[in-house]
Design a protein around this motif. Structure first.
Motif, short mmCIF file in Angstrom:
data_model
loop_
_atom_site.label_atom_id
_atom_site.label_comp_id
_atom_site.label_asym_id
_atom_site.label_seq_id
_atom_site.Cartn_x
_atom_site.Cartn_y
_atom_site.Cartn_z
N TYR A 1 -9.00 0.40 6.78
CA TYR A 1 -9.43 -1.38 7.23
C TYR A 1 -9.81 -1.89 5.61
O TYR A 1 -9.17 -2.97 5.45
CB TYR A 1 -10.65 -1.87 7.74
N ASN B 1 -7.03 -2.18 3.30
CA ASN B 1 -6.55 -3.67 3.50
C ASN B 1 -6.84 -4.73 3.21
O ASN B 1 -6.07 -5.84 2.28
CB ASN B 1 -6.45 -4.14 4.82
N CYS C 1 -2.13 -1.84 11.00
CA CYS C 1 -1.99 -2.62 9.87
C CYS C 1 -1.33 -3.65 10.07
O CYS C 1 -2.14 -4.76 9.73
CB CYS C 1 -1.02 -1.44 9.04
N HIS D 1 -0.42 4.82 1.02
CA HIS D 1 -1.54 5.68 1.74
C HIS D 1 -0.88 7.13 2.47
O HIS D 1 0.04 6.89 3.43
CB HIS D 1 -2.66 4.54 2.67
N GLN E 1 -4.06 -6.06 10.45
CA GLN E 1 -4.51 -6.91 9.64
C GLN E 1 -3.94 -7.39 8.75
O GLN E 1 -4.12 -8.20 7.32
CB GLN E 1 -5.20 -5.86 8.78
N SER F 1 0.64 -1.30 -0.35
CA SER F 1 -0.02 -0.09 -0.11
C SER F 1 1.10 1.10 0.64
O SER F 1 2.24 1.40 0.49
CB SER F 1 -0.67 0.47 1.11
N LEU G 1 0.19 -9.12 2.86
CA LEU G 1 -0.21 -7.71 2.68
C LEU G 1 1.74 -6.82 2.81
O LEU G 1 1.92 -7.29 3.92
CB LEU G 1 -0.68 -7.18 3.67
N THR G 2 1.52 -5.85 2.23
CA THR G 2 3.15 -4.41 2.81
C THR G 2 2.49 -3.35 2.82
O THR G 2 1.27 -3.32 2.04
CB THR G 2 4.10 -4.93 2.14
N SER G 3 2.95 -2.36 3.18
CA SER G 3 3.44 -1.07 2.85
C SER G 3 4.27 -0.50 2.85
O SER G 3 5.04 -0.36 3.24
CB SER G 3 2.09 -0.36 4.50
N ASN H 1 -0.30 -6.74 8.04
CA ASN H 1 0.68 -6.27 7.10
C ASN H 1 2.08 -6.92 7.84
O ASN H 1 2.44 -6.98 9.23
CB ASN H 1 0.55 -5.06 7.25
N MET I 1 -6.93 -5.37 -0.75
CA MET I 1 -5.50 -5.96 -0.76
C MET I 1 -5.68 -7.33 -0.88
O MET I 1 -4.91 -8.02 -1.81
CB MET I 1 -4.42 -4.84 -0.90
N ALA I 2 -6.34 -7.21 -0.43
CA ALA I 2 -5.92 -9.46 0.43
C ALA I 2 -7.23 -10.25 0.04
O ALA I 2 -6.39 -10.92 -1.05
CB ALA I 2 -6.51 -8.89 1.96
#
Length: 768
Positions: A306, A309, A354, A292, A357, A290, A322-324, A359, A312-313
């Motif tokens: 939320y 994420n 994050c 953001h 969830q 992400s 997931l990554t940011s 990340n 994305m998943a």
């Protein structure tokens, strides 16, 4: 040597699930003498990695040669910076472009590329030049230039890959692909792109002028153009990866950066997912990250993060975590005008949400500011530097251009201390979800392009923007989250099976294949909550009522509120409320739940179809949490976690790992201190003890971790508990006082001789 792989939605380092916490430091904006200090600040903050752009614009010299060792200036000594990071034990996330953005001129592409190949700058609607400094990604001349850049930089990275004993743990391919043409509503429409599109579409749009589509067939054309660009971007990423691997970059994960937030909101973020997911979905050892910029995290936008994420998943495969890659840090005062000041608490809240969830990598961007060096050849553009921000850059960062730390630095250090305490658990845990899933329709976000002269297209885009995703007024997702639900998202353009209650924010446009899937889902026993409008047309504008017919429903024309007309509705047993839009339903066999206040016409019904059931709500009902939980209860879905906090703003979810270990994640995004008792499935947790949760703070509370049954303290590491707001820790088995308002608790760890309740709650019989 380290083996770094993606597997089971985890980052596996030598086979061990791991969290990677990183900060962005731009070596090319710093004097060499300052590199060590900025990397030390990263370590001090608790980061284990450093990320950096590696700009082509900076490293290419006027004669076309490339300097990566600092022969012509210390700011170009990429090899030296990588080696310095390795010496501090920091992993490196390499971001070599070719596009890097970062406020660089030409988005990091050398001027020479445009001067030598002027045709790579695309034209758009009506043959006008694209207003941004983008490039036709698949133009052969551009790909040749990119290959030359990769030939220079990729061997440097290959020598320093983690499997070879170096620091480079991952490589990002390009940056924010497709973003520039989207934000300017300017698709690439060069002759080459048009020819490629005609071949891709089988010549289906020969009767339209692609540079100015309007009239019959324009809706189908716009839809196809967006879908075509998904394939185009996928081919571009495939080229980049193939060339990177050809130059030796193999054995580490690749990353794709997803853009799309703006104005402190994430409502448009799924556009970036829609544009790029075909490029990475199902691709081995490649995942998305992400990007953001939400500013503060509040009751108003917490669901944006939320849901972003979750969406994305929804398009990741079973191995992609997931990554940011650009996790906004700092004050947000990007214009140095004090028009915005993001509180440091936002960093804590966003980080906590994050990691809850799933990340596995967070890169704080920008971690350290610096100075933009001059261009080798003056551009005559007002500052003659590599970027358009002037001399100083990153003045809002936690570490400013002069190396001074600000409040955001302390916030990162604080939250990463909490994350490190539970890192071994978080790295191998997955979020636990309730019996609800949010529907994601990627094609609802194929709205990045709309020919300005096509009124019908603009109307369809407006309709989609109003009702898609999080629902009208964003109420749908916000109500779910703040009512205590934790939920995944489901890609409705792929096959999905029975299970959770499916919740969908629906516009009047919904593709026929998706309508068929939803109809089959309900008829086969599924449960559906549809909020927004009852779909009545396909993506090409043709009438399509497959779902409505399956549910035995029909709908009238939407009724809009105006400055002089105030449509209102009444739900059974509730007060009348005003809405902004409603749509009358004809439902002879349905149970009516909500009616228009004046006419009594149904605008919310419950129907049974086949062996399943659906609730269809065709008005933008306010965010009354008990109303929405009541609808879901009718479909058999209730949040596992409930609490008695008096003010909306509590977010609760949980993560679970092997052996029944669990972390309960609590966030208070409201502006008031709250005290609550948390329950699961109707039974009080933590011995019924009251939990104080100050405004804009969070907790990760352990359950069933080792010998610890539960605690209202956070973990400070394996076998350790830590008091909130202090660095003190105690071994599991000591009973800790957890109320921050008690003078005895401030600044130290103490034993409990006699427990007392948090304000407003009864004393539990025992605790842990």
């Amino acid at each position: 040597m380290r083996d770094i792989r993606l597997g089971r939605r985890r980052i596996l380092i030598d086979g061990v699930p791991s969290l990677v916490m990183s900060g962005e430091v731009h070596y090319f904006r710093l004097a060499v003498r300052d590199w060590g200090d900025r990397l030390d600040r990263l370590v001090e903050a608790g980061c284990t990695a450093v990320a950096t752009y590696m700009p082509w614009l900076v490293h290419e010299l006027p004669d076309g040669s490339v300097d990566l060792t600092g022969k012509t200036g210390g700011h170009r000594d990429l090899t030296g910076f990588l080696d310095l990071a390795a010496g501090r034990g920091l992993a490196v996330i390499a971001r070599p472009g070719p596009f890097v953005m970062a406020e660089l001129k030409n988005e990091g592409i050398p001027y020479r590329v445009y001067e030598r190949h002027p045709h790579v700058h695309p034209v758009t609607w009506d043959g006008a030049p694209a207003p941004t400094r983008t490039i036709d990604y698949l133009a052969p001349a551009f790909l040749e230039e990119v290959d030359a850049w990769y030939a220079a930089i990729m061997p440097v990275l290959a020598e320093r890959l983690a499997p070879n004993g170096g620091p480079v743990a991952a490589v990002q391919l390009d940056n924010e692909v497709g973003m520039l043409s989207w934000v300017s509503n300017s698709p690439d429409l060069t002759d080459g792109v048009l020819a490629d599109f005609a071949a891709w579409s089988g010549g289906a749009f020969g009767g339209l002028s692609p540079r100015g589509p309007s009239g019959p067939g324009s809706l189908a054309f716009h839809h196809a153009l967006g879908d075509y660009n998904r394939d185009r971007y996928a081919r571009y990423f495939a080229f980049l990866r193939e060339r990177a691997e050809a130059y030796g970059v193999r054995g580490v994960p690749y990353l794709v950066n997803i853009h799309g937030t703006g104005g402190g909101r994430g409502r448009t973020y799924p556009i970036g997912i829609s544009q790029l997911y075909r490029a990475y979905r199902g691709q081995p050892q490649l995942t998305s990250g992400s990007d953001h910029y939400l500013g503060d995290l509040t009751v108003g936008n917490v669901a944006d993060l939320y849901v972003g994420n979750a969406f994305m998943a929804a398009v990741h495969d079973a191995d992609q975590p997931l990554t940011s890659l650009e996790f906004e840090a700092g004050t947000g005062d990007y214009g140095e005008d004090l028009a915005l000041m993001v509180p440091p608490s936002a960093l804590e809240l966003k980080t906590r949400l994050c990691v809850a969830q799933g990340n596995r990598l967070i890169n704080y961007y920008l971690f350290a500011g610096g100075v933009n060096p001059p261009l080798d050849l003056p551009a005559g553009d007002g500052n003659d530097r590599v970027a358009f921000t002037g001399e100083r850059h990153g003045f809002a960062a936690p570490v400013d251009p002069e190396g001074r730390t600000g409040p955001a630095f302390a916030a990162i250090r604080s939250v990463l201390s909490a994350v490190r305490g539970a890192a071994e658990l978080l790295a191998d845990m997955d979020e636990e979800h309730d019996d609800v899933a949010l529907g994601f329709v990627p094609d609802h976000y194929l709205t990045e392009y709309a020919y300005p002269g096509d009124a019908e297209r603009r109307a369809v885009v407006a309709d989609l923007e109003r009702f898609r995703g999080m629902g009208s007024r964003d109420v749908l997702a916000r109500a779910l989250l703040l009512a205590g639900f934790s939920f995944p998202a489901v890609d409705l353009q792929e096959d999905f099976g029975p299970g959770r209650v499916l919740v969908l924010g629906s516009a009047t446009t919904l593709a026929a294949p998706v309508q068929r899937r939803l109809a089959a889902y309900v008829l086969d026993g599924g449960r559906l909550l549809l909020a927004g409008m009852l779909p009545g047309r396909d993506t090409d504008g043709a009438p399509c009522t497959i779902l409505a017919e399956a549910l035995g429903l029909s709908a009238g024309t939407p009724v809009e509120g105006t400055a002089e007309f105030f449509p209102s509705v009444r739900a059974e047993g509730r007060a009348e409320v005003r809405v902004g839009v409603l749509q009358h339903l004809s439902a002879p066999e349905a149970e009516v739940l909500v009616r228009e206040a004046v006419s009594g016409a149904p605008v919310g019904v419950r129907v049974r179809a086949g062996s399943g059931q659906a609730i269809v709500l065709t008005c933008d009902y306010p965010c009354h949490l008990d109303f929405w939980t009541g609808l879901l209860a009718l479909l058999g879905a209730r949040p596992r976690h409930t609490h008695d906090a008096p003010v909306p703003g509590i977010v609760v979810t949980s993560t679970a790992g092997p052996g029944g270990q669990r972390l309960v994640h609590l966030l208070n995004v409201s502006p008031v201190d709250q005290s609550l008792v948390l329950s699961r499935d109707g039974r009080p947790l933590f011995g019924g003890r009251g939990i104080d949760l100050p405004a804009r703070s969070g907790l990760m509370l352990p359950e069933g971790v080792g010998e610890l049954a539960w605690s209202t303290c956070e973990l400070a590491g394996p076998g350790l508990l830590r008091r909130r707001g202090t660095g003190d820790a105690a071994q599991v088995g000591e009973r800790l006082l957890t109320w921050p308002d008690d003078p005895a608790a401030r600044g130290r760890t103490v034993r409990l001789d006699q427990e007392r309740p948090a304000p407003g709650h009864s004393t539990p019989s025992n605790g842990s």
